[in-house]
Design a protein around this motif. Sequence first.
Motif, PDB file in Angstrom:
ATOM      1  N   GLY A  48       0.836  -1.201   0.000  1.00  0.00           N
ATOM      2  CA  GLY A  48       0.000   0.000   0.000  1.00  0.00           C
ATOM      3  C   GLY A  48       0.868   1.247   0.000  1.00  0.00           C
ATOM      4  N   PHE A  49       0.210   2.385  -0.165  1.00  0.00           N
ATOM      5  CA  PHE A  49       0.910   3.674  -0.279  1.00  0.00           C
ATOM      6  C   PHE A  49       1.638   4.012   1.030  1.00  0.00           C
ATOM      7  N   MET A  50       2.666   4.847   0.913  1.00  0.00           N
ATOM      8  CA  MET A  50       3.386   5.323   2.100  1.00  0.00           C
ATOM      9  C   MET A  50       2.416   5.797   3.179  1.00  0.00           C
ATOM     10  N   LYS A  95       1.449   0.015   6.962  1.00  0.00           N
ATOM     11  CA  LYS A  95       2.015  -1.335   6.742  1.00  0.00           C
ATOM     12  C   LYS A  95       2.913  -1.773   7.899  1.00  0.00           C
ATOM     13  N   SER A 145       6.326  -6.304   5.852  1.00  0.00           N
ATOM     14  CA  SER A 145       5.807  -5.027   5.394  1.00  0.00           C
ATOM     15  C   SER A 145       6.731  -4.517   4.285  1.00  0.00           C
ATOM     16  N   GLY A 160       6.537   1.352   0.283  1.00  0.00           N
ATOM     17  CA  GLY A 160       5.381   1.785  -0.499  1.00  0.00           C
ATOM     18  C   GLY A 160       5.568   1.682  -2.009  1.00  0.00           C
ATOM     19  N   TRP A 194      -5.735  10.125   4.286  1.00  0.00           N
ATOM     20  CA  TRP A 194      -4.267  10.003   4.194  1.00  0.00           C
ATOM     21  C   TRP A 194      -3.616  11.375   4.391  1.00  0.00           C
ATOM     22  N   ARG A 220      10.338  10.259   4.094  1.00  0.00           N
ATOM     23  CA  ARG A 220       9.900   9.603   2.851  1.00  0.00           C
ATOM     24  C   ARG A 220      10.404  10.457   1.688  1.00  0.00           C
ATOM     25  N   TYR A 274      -0.358   9.300  -5.536  1.00  0.00           N
ATOM     26  CA  TYR A 274      -1.240   8.373  -4.807  1.00  0.00           C
ATOM     27  C   TYR A 274      -2.159   7.642  -5.795  1.00  0.00           C
ATOM     28  N   ARG A 312      -0.626   5.107  -8.331  1.00  0.00           N
ATOM     29  CA  ARG A 312      -0.171   3.819  -7.802  1.00  0.00           C
ATOM     30  C   ARG A 312      -1.307   2.842  -7.484  1.00  0.00           C
ATOM     31  N   TYR A 372      -1.375  -1.473  -6.761  1.00  0.00           N
ATOM     32  CA  TYR A 372      -1.787  -2.037  -5.465  1.00  0.00           C
ATOM     33  C   TYR A 372      -3.024  -2.938  -5.628  1.00  0.00           C
TER      34      TYR A 372
END
Length: 187
Positions: A18-20, A24, A87, A90, A118, A129, A144, A147, A151
Amino acid sequence: MHKDKQLPFKEKNIILIGFMGVGKTTIGIHIAKKLNRDFIDVDQEIEKQYDMPVTQIFKTMGEQKFRQMEKEFIVDLCCNSRLKIISLGGGAFLQEEIRNVCLSTSIVFFLDLSFNLWKDRLHLLMDNRPVLQNKTLEEIEQLYYSRQGIYALNHSKVNTDYLKPEEVADNILHSLKLNWEINEPIN
Ligand SMILES: Nc1ncnc2c1ncn2[C@@H]1O[C@H](COP(=O)(O)OP(=O)(O)OP(=O)(O)O)[C@@H](O)[C@H]1O
Ligand SMILES: O=C(O)C1=C[C@@H](O)[C@@H](O)[C@H](O)C1
Ligand SMILES: [Mg+2]
């Protein structure tokens, strides 16, 4: 260890994507504790190996080198371990080889968090990041959404909106237990 042979479902590694900032690492730690299994965070393992934070690795060696290390580490982990809670970083799933090895050896959960929620976490992430640094909120929003397609290549999508990390971990455990029973019934 199991390159040509599938592990029993219950022994497969569990991988969070999943995204930053979707959680996770945080949620992975909860799942590992509840299942009494080892937790492995790929970003943290690479940081240990090179004795520097990801931001520094990006600065001194470049993103491409980081992506190469990330790929080698994940391929080795997927092919030579079992029963781990893992984990990913991202951006790891951007690499086809990583997607293929994860999806063919392990159980992959996508942690979904809507962009609106988010955004409230952005201040927690900005400093370490590198991919977010020097970007406007609009550019981050584009990243976002760009991506989400990769995902979507997962075994199970988990909604995390308005949930505490422990609640998400419990939902994942519930889904795992159901699947363990379906795939390997006791009798
Ligand atoms: N469900 C949640 N509710 C509220 N805050 C959360 C939740 N999950 C994670 N957080 C917080 O969001 C921040 C990012 O979480 P975390 O580091 O686990 O994300 P990540 O998905 O591992 O990010 P990355 O891909 O960058 O490694 C942390 O400060 C964490 O405490
Ligand atoms: O989304 C990304 O591209 C990244 C996420 C982090 O977990 C780290 O792996 C790194 O900062 C890159
Ligand atoms: Mg993380």
